[in-house]
Design a protein around this motif. Sequence first.
Motif, PDB file in Angstrom:
ATOM      1  N   TRP A 101       3.628  15.432  39.409  1.00 50.44           N
ATOM      2  CA  TRP A 101       2.536  15.361  39.022  1.00 50.44           C
ATOM      3  C   TRP A 101       1.364  15.956  39.707  1.00 50.44           C
ATOM      4  N   GLN A 104       1.284  19.403  38.190  1.00 55.32           N
ATOM      5  CA  GLN A 104       0.537  19.373  37.033  1.00 55.32           C
ATOM      6  C   GLN A 104      -0.883  19.673  37.112  1.00 55.32           C
ATOM      7  N   PHE A 105      -1.711  19.362  38.209  1.00 58.63           N
ATOM      8  CA  PHE A 105      -2.788  19.856  38.548  1.00 58.63           C
ATOM      9  C   PHE A 105      -3.176  21.359  38.288  1.00 58.63           C
ATOM     10  N   LEU A 108      -2.743  22.132  34.550  1.00 54.82           N
ATOM     11  CA  LEU A 108      -3.888  21.621  33.831  1.00 54.82           C
ATOM     12  C   LEU A 108      -4.878  22.639  33.865  1.00 54.82           C
ATOM     13  N   MET A 120      -7.895  14.154  30.510  1.00 53.07           N
ATOM     14  CA  MET A 120      -6.539  14.528  31.198  1.00 53.07           C
ATOM     15  C   MET A 120      -6.603  14.625  32.721  1.00 53.07           C
ATOM     16  N   VAL A 121      -7.841  15.220  33.107  1.00 54.05           N
ATOM     17  CA  VAL A 121      -7.983  15.104  34.680  1.00 54.05           C
ATOM     18  C   VAL A 121      -8.020  13.861  35.267  1.00 54.05           C
ATOM     19  N   HIS A 123      -6.732  10.980  33.957  1.00 56.80           N
ATOM     20  CA  HIS A 123      -5.301  10.541  33.773  1.00 56.80           C
ATOM     21  C   HIS A 123      -4.460  11.174  34.978  1.00 56.80           C
ATOM     22  N   HIS A 124      -4.572  12.191  35.261  1.00 59.19           N
ATOM     23  CA  HIS A 124      -3.783  12.835  36.471  1.00 59.19           C
ATOM     24  C   HIS A 124      -4.013  12.082  37.629  1.00 59.19           C
ATOM     25  N   THR A 127      -2.717   8.629  38.023  1.00 55.92           N
ATOM     26  CA  THR A 127      -1.322   8.362  37.944  1.00 55.92           C
ATOM     27  C   THR A 127      -1.029   8.992  39.187  1.00 55.92           C
ATOM     28  N   SER A 128      -1.633   9.952  39.664  1.00 57.08           N
ATOM     29  CA  SER A 128      -1.074  10.467  40.947  1.00 57.08           C
ATOM     30  C   SER A 128      -1.658   9.303  42.363  1.00 57.08           C
ATOM     31  N   ASP A 154       6.037  10.689  26.091  1.00 53.69           N
ATOM     32  CA  ASP A 154       5.789  11.980  26.284  1.00 53.69           C
ATOM     33  C   ASP A 154       6.973  12.786  25.599  1.00 53.69           C
TER      34      ASP A 154
END
Length: 274
Positions: A101, A104-105, A108, A120-121, A123-124, A127-128, A154
């Motif tokens: 995760w 994933q930044f 992204l 999305m930012v 969400h990340h 979640t992180s 997903d």
Amino acid sequence: MDDLYFVFFWVNVFTFLRASVMEYVLKPVAKHGGIRSSRSQQRFLEQSWLFLYYTISWSIGLYIIYNSPYWKNTAHFWIHYPHKTVPHLSKWYYLVQTGFWLQQFFVLHAEKKRSDYPQMVVHHVVTSLLITLSYMTYFTRIGTSVLCIMDSADIVLSLAKCLRYMKFQKACDYVFGSFVLVWAYTRHYLCLKIMWSIWKEVDLYLQVDCKPSQGRFQCRELQYFFIGLFAVLQILMIIWFGQILKVIWRVLTGANAADCRSDSESEQLKHKQA
């Protein structure tokens, strides 16, 4: 500190692994599948990588949860807390997922920005926060459940997108229909069930006794913070579910299932004209 080093090791591993698998494994598949457009090929590579990763991570997460006391019983999120002793596989899974995760930044920001980039930012970030905070406060049972829930939908979505890029539109539509059901069940029903457990069940099994020095984080502030993070995720899920319903409407009216998260408004017009 060793855990932190391990997480950043996996951030680097995923960066290298993603690039290698996309270039040497998935790109030949894309070419063999007749994907000629560079944009479509790149999207296929991205979604294929996510499909592979989520399938593996979800399988491991489900195995851990299925063999745990909190399988279908959220009361065990709290019973015998704090859960300082974590099985080796569970700890490895948790830290590797954290590395994914965080990596994933970078992904992204590296990929071409889509219309829902701000969501999305958020969400990340949320979640992180859930992953790292639950690990630091010994609520890893909740974190593991959330990770597995997120991965399940997903997998199906990435598969539907891959089928679309390979022009298997009928199969894409059927898989997308399955995705809608999986999304509704996991991202809404199961997530709300976890929220309810944090809100109500915690008082049945724990007393407010916040002693961080002893590894006990039974604090109202932390409880409300977790609920707030879940609420933010639910708002995002509702927004995305609205976009999903638009796709369903297009399919029911004779169009094909397509990705609502286009790179730009011009691409949305292209999809409509296609």
